[in-house]
Scaffold this active site. Structure first.
Site, PDB file in Angstrom:
ATOM      1  N   LYS A 135      10.806   7.196  22.269  1.00  0.00           N
ATOM      2  CA  LYS A 135      11.719   6.041  22.218  1.00  0.00           C
ATOM      3  C   LYS A 135      12.033   5.552  23.636  1.00  0.00           C
ATOM      4  CE  LYS A 135      13.739   7.737  17.922  1.00  0.00           C
ATOM      5  NZ  LYS A 135      14.751   8.683  17.395  1.00  0.00           N
ATOM      6  N   GLU A 161      11.811  -3.568  16.524  1.00  0.00           N
ATOM      7  CA  GLU A 161      13.235  -3.232  16.699  1.00  0.00           C
ATOM      8  C   GLU A 161      13.597  -1.890  16.071  1.00  0.00           C
ATOM      9  OE1 GLU A 161      15.990  -5.347  18.239  1.00  0.00           O
ATOM     10  OE2 GLU A 161      16.436  -3.208  18.275  1.00  0.00           O
ATOM     11  N   GLU A 191      13.896  17.883  10.184  1.00  0.00           N
ATOM     12  CA  GLU A 191      12.690  18.080   9.363  1.00  0.00           C
ATOM     13  C   GLU A 191      12.462  19.582   9.181  1.00  0.00           C
ATOM     14  OE1 GLU A 191      10.596  15.640   8.341  1.00  0.00           O
ATOM     15  OE2 GLU A 191      11.691  14.002   9.326  1.00  0.00           O
ATOM     16  N   ARG A 238       0.415   5.858  -0.565  1.00  0.00           N
ATOM     17  CA  ARG A 238      -0.585   6.930  -0.546  1.00  0.00           C
ATOM     18  C   ARG A 238      -0.869   7.381  -1.978  1.00  0.00           C
ATOM     19  NH1 ARG A 238       1.419  11.176   3.478  1.00  0.00           N
ATOM     20  NH2 ARG A 238       3.190  10.732   2.156  1.00  0.00           N
ATOM     21  N   GLY A 287      18.127   6.430   9.171  1.00  0.00           N
ATOM     22  CA  GLY A 287      18.644   6.226   7.819  1.00  0.00           C
ATOM     23  C   GLY A 287      18.024   4.988   7.211  1.00  0.00           C
ATOM     24  N   VAL A 301      13.309   2.173  17.740  1.00  0.00           N
ATOM     25  CA  VAL A 301      14.263   2.876  18.617  1.00  0.00           C
ATOM     26  C   VAL A 301      15.683   2.670  18.092  1.00  0.00           C
ATOM     27  CG1 VAL A 301      15.174   3.101  20.956  1.00  0.00           C
ATOM     28  CG2 VAL A 301      12.791   2.425  20.625  1.00  0.00           C
ATOM     29  N   LYS A 326       7.414   4.533  16.243  1.00  0.00           N
ATOM     30  CA  LYS A 326       7.583   4.782  17.687  1.00  0.00           C
ATOM     31  C   LYS A 326       6.415   5.570  18.268  1.00  0.00           C
ATOM     32  CE  LYS A 326      10.340   8.450  15.972  1.00  0.00           C
ATOM     33  NZ  LYS A 326      10.734   8.077  14.666  1.00  0.00           N
ATOM     34  N   ALA A 334       0.842  -1.213   0.000  1.00  0.00           N
ATOM     35  CA  ALA A 334       0.000   0.000   0.000  1.00  0.00           C
ATOM     36  C   ALA A 334       0.863   1.243   0.000  1.00  0.00           C
ATOM     37  CB  ALA A 334      -0.920   0.008   1.223  1.00  0.00           C
TER      38      ALA A 334
HETATM   39  N1  LIG Z   1      13.580   7.276   7.968  1.00  0.00           N
HETATM   40  C1  LIG Z   1      14.230   6.825   9.031  1.00  0.00           C
HETATM   41  O1  LIG Z   1      15.455   6.917   9.131  1.00  0.00           O
HETATM   42  C2  LIG Z   1      13.466   6.150  10.139  1.00  0.00           C
HETATM   43  C3  LIG Z   1      14.166   5.677  11.278  1.00  0.00           C
HETATM   44  C4  LIG Z   1      13.468   5.014  12.295  1.00  0.00           C
HETATM   45  C5  LIG Z   1      12.101   4.865  12.176  1.00  0.00           C
HETATM   46  N2  LIG Z   1      11.437   5.364  11.083  1.00  0.00           N
HETATM   47  C6  LIG Z   1      10.001   5.167  11.012  1.00  0.00           C
HETATM   48  O2  LIG Z   1       9.699   4.390   9.850  1.00  0.00           O
HETATM   49  C7  LIG Z   1       8.421   4.767   9.343  1.00  0.00           C
HETATM   50  C8  LIG Z   1       8.566   5.124   7.860  1.00  0.00           C
HETATM   51  O3  LIG Z   1       9.482   6.199   7.731  1.00  0.00           O
HETATM   52  P1  LIG Z   1      10.025   6.656   6.289  1.00  0.00           P
HETATM   53  O4  LIG Z   1      11.169   7.555   6.564  1.00  0.00           O
HETATM   54  O5  LIG Z   1      10.229   5.473   5.421  1.00  0.00           O
HETATM   55  O6  LIG Z   1       8.793   7.519   5.768  1.00  0.00           O
HETATM   56  P2  LIG Z   1       8.488   8.029   4.286  1.00  0.00           P
HETATM   57  O7  LIG Z   1       9.718   7.970   3.433  1.00  0.00           O
HETATM   58  O8  LIG Z   1       7.756   9.309   4.407  1.00  0.00           O
HETATM   59  O9  LIG Z   1       7.483   6.934   3.706  1.00  0.00           O
HETATM   60  C9  LIG Z   1       6.170   6.807   4.143  1.00  0.00           C
HETATM   61  C10 LIG Z   1       5.439   5.846   3.215  1.00  0.00           C
HETATM   62  O10 LIG Z   1       4.130   5.639   3.726  1.00  0.00           O
HETATM   63  C11 LIG Z   1       3.190   5.798   2.679  1.00  0.00           C
HETATM   64  N3  LIG Z   1       1.927   6.275   3.237  1.00  0.00           N
HETATM   65  C12 LIG Z   1       1.720   7.379   3.987  1.00  0.00           C
HETATM   66  N4  LIG Z   1       0.404   7.508   4.307  1.00  0.00           N
HETATM   67  C13 LIG Z   1      -0.207   6.439   3.755  1.00  0.00           C
HETATM   68  C14 LIG Z   1      -1.555   6.018   3.704  1.00  0.00           C
HETATM   69  N5  LIG Z   1      -2.525   6.704   4.297  1.00  0.00           N
HETATM   70  N6  LIG Z   1      -1.847   4.864   3.044  1.00  0.00           N
HETATM   71  C15 LIG Z   1      -0.856   4.146   2.437  1.00  0.00           C
HETATM   72  N7  LIG Z   1       0.440   4.521   2.436  1.00  0.00           N
HETATM   73  C16 LIG Z   1       0.763   5.649   3.080  1.00  0.00           C
HETATM   74  C17 LIG Z   1       3.808   6.809   1.729  1.00  0.00           C
HETATM   75  O11 LIG Z   1       3.227   6.668   0.461  1.00  0.00           O
HETATM   76  P3  LIG Z   1       3.698   7.564  -0.809  1.00  0.00           P
HETATM   77  O12 LIG Z   1       5.113   7.085  -1.084  1.00  0.00           O
HETATM   78  O13 LIG Z   1       2.755   7.233  -1.883  1.00  0.00           O
HETATM   79  O14 LIG Z   1       3.648   8.975  -0.332  1.00  0.00           O
HETATM   80  C18 LIG Z   1       5.284   6.389   1.785  1.00  0.00           C
HETATM   81  O15 LIG Z   1       5.547   5.361   0.850  1.00  0.00           O
HETATM   82  C19 LIG Z   1       7.929   5.902  10.242  1.00  0.00           C
HETATM   83  O16 LIG Z   1       7.106   5.377  11.260  1.00  0.00           O
HETATM   84  C20 LIG Z   1       9.207   6.459  10.850  1.00  0.00           C
HETATM   85  O17 LIG Z   1       9.007   7.086  12.099  1.00  0.00           O
HETATM   86  C21 LIG Z   1      12.094   5.988  10.075  1.00  0.00           C
END
Ligand SMILES: NC(=O)c1ccc[n+]([C@@H]2O[C@H](COP(=O)([O-])OP(=O)(O)OC[C@H]3O[C@@H](n4cnc5c(N)ncnc54)[C@H](OP(=O)(O)O)[C@@H]3O)[C@@H](O)[C@H]2O)c1
Length: 431
Positions: free
Chosen positions: A204, A128, A189, A45, A301, A131, A104, A43
């Site tokens: 966390k 895992e 951000e 968005r 990352g 955090v 988290k 899935a």
């Molecule tokens: N990035 C990091 O380094 C990191 C580290 C630790 C934890 N996390 C956690 O990992 C998770 C993902 O982070 P990310 O950095 O990968 O985020 P991201 O790059 O913004 O990706 C989010 C994904 O979710 C999809 N999405 C959002 N709303 C949706 C909905 N309503 N229905 C279906 N799909 C939906 C988006 O779709 P589209 O692509 O179509 O927009 C996108 O593919 C988060 O909970 C974040 O806190 C991230």
């Protein structure tokens, strides 16, 4: 189960693309563990958005619930961070499907309900990656350190604030300039509030304290102060006193309760935490048998976080092949949950920074205010060279004092005619 385990992926962004990459090109260690999985549904968005990894377009949907409801999906990986994620995860667990997540915020606020539901349905909710990214701290706490009573845990859990404080410590600029630099480099951000306010670290810490102390607090119940007020002067005086300033997440036993707090703190300059720089994370765990252990690495990352997600996936699939059972629910919701200690009762050492009139008897008056609250002074630093309009900086380091008494002393110091402006204060953790 003699067919491949059906995987449903919700999200195909930064982390999820890393997971797809790792599944397509799994290291030998994963292949040896017979990670026989098939991606059945994904899935997103926006169906039109170009993707950085190749996924069969026939698998894509813009309805997350279509992933949860797909009968070929045995296991859901949620990697969106979307506010609705709690509904999808709740529905997946209720349908008897295991879930892996990196979310988290969801776990910090809805952990009790979701872990309870997982336990009830005999499935797992693995986290895992939620955090410290690629650092296997959850697995270490629940497995490697299982023979320990965790006494305390100190973490640098937020890469954004650690990057900003590191740059300030190197003298690269003040807080607003270093925040802008972090944003330009992609470490912060556009809206940095969750990071700089300490809320991200508190979420966390809430997850870590659940495993280490069985505490059932939510992220928003954890005492939290951000780094917005830290200035170059604090960092300079910390250095002179033999400390470095870090945004510290602390959870520790305090009698039959657990302290959990996030705030800027001075830590000894030669400690491993003080030397955890830039966007890196570190967690120091003090266990009853192992003593002090430090876990260090990349806290975010794409590939570090994907590495943690795939580690959960491998564990789940192996358990399914071995006939089921759950890993974490009973551990997290088990006996002996500890209540949160009141921050006002915490006993800590403090750094105080005052601007005082340069006249006789001032130190005596300040010492009297502290003595009234039974706060004793460990050292004093007076900076004559910084004389400005008749006032000088005065730095005081205290012995251990209760937070409640320090709050009262600060109010009284603020009322002294000889003290200019509001006193600044920072907690000291000698680790
Ligand atoms: N990035 C990091 O380094 C990191 C580290 C630790 C934890 N996390 C956690 O990992 C998770 C993902 O982070 P990310 O950095 O990968 O985020 P991201 O790059 O913004 O990706 C989010 C994904 O979710 C999809 N999405 C959002 N709303 C949706 C909905 N309503 N229905 C279906 N799909 C939906 C988006 O779709 P589209 O692509 O179509 O927009 C996108 O593919 C988060 O909970 C974040 O806190 C991230």
């Amino acid at each position: 189960m003699d067919r491949p385990v059906g995987i449903g992926l919700i999200g195909l962004g930064n982390v999820a693309s890393g997971v797809v990459r790792l599944l397509g090109d799994a290291p030998a260690a994963v292949r040896r563990r017979r990670l026989d999985v098939a991606l059945q549904r994904v899935a997103v968005r926006d169906l039109q958005r170009p993707r950085t990894v190749a996924v069969d377009p026939g698998l894509l949907t813009d309805q997350a619930m279509a992933v949860v409801d797909d009968p070929r999906v045995d296991l859901v990986i949620e990697l969106t961070g979307a506010p609705e994620a709690v509904e999808w995860v709740r529905a997946a667990l209720a349908r008897g499907k295991d879930v892996v997540t990196a979310n988290k915020a969801m776990l910090a606020e809805h952990g009790d309900e979701l872990f309870g539901l997982a336990l009830d349905r005999g499935v797992d909710l693995m986290f895992e990656a939620s955090v410290a990214g690629g650092i296997p701290i959850i697995r270490s706490l629940r497995a490697g350190l299982v023979a320990n009573r965790v006494e305390s845990l100190y973490g640098i859990l937020n890469g954004t604030t650690n990057y900003i404080l590191t740059q300030m410590t190197r003298g690269a600029g003040d807080y607003p300039a270093m925040l802008r630099l972090a944003q330009e480099k992609g470490f912060a951000e556009p809206d940095p509030t969750m990071d700089v306010s300490g809320r991200d670290a508190a979420q966390k810490l809430c997850i870590l304290s659940r495993i280490a102390f069985h505490s059932r607090v939510t992220g928003s119940q954890i005492f939290c102060e951000g780094i917005e007020q830290v200035d170059a002067g604090d960092i300079q005086y910390a250095r002179e006193l033999g400390y470095a300033v870090k945004l510290l997440a602390v959870a520790k036993l305090a009698g039959d309760r657990v302290q959990a707090r996030v705030h800027p703190a001075m830590v000894p300059a030669d400690s491993l935490l003080a030397n955890t720089n830039d966007e890196f994370n570190a967690i120091e765990v003090v266990g009853s048998s192992v003593g002090n252990q430090v876990f260090y690495g990349r806290g975010a990352g794409q590939m570090p976080t994907a590495s943690a997600v795939v580690a959960d996936l491998v564990e789940l699939v192996q358990r399914k092949r071995a006939g089921g059972g759950t890993a974490i629910g009973d551990m997290i919701l088990g006996e002996g949950a500890l209540e949160l200690a009141d921050i006002a009762e915490c006993e800590l050492r403090y750094y105080l920074r005052l601007r005082v009139l340069d006249c006789p008897g001032v130190l005596e008056k300040i010492a009297h205010v502290l003595a009234v609250e039974r706060i004793s002074i460990a050292s004093v630093l007076q900076k004559q060279r910084d004389l400005q309009g008749g006032s000088v900086p005065l730095i005081i380091v205290t012995h251990e004092a209760r937070e409640r008494q320090m709050k009262r002393a600060l109010a009284a110091l603020n009322d002294l005619r000889e003290v200019e402006g509001a006193p600044r204060v920072m907690r000291i953790e000698d680790l």
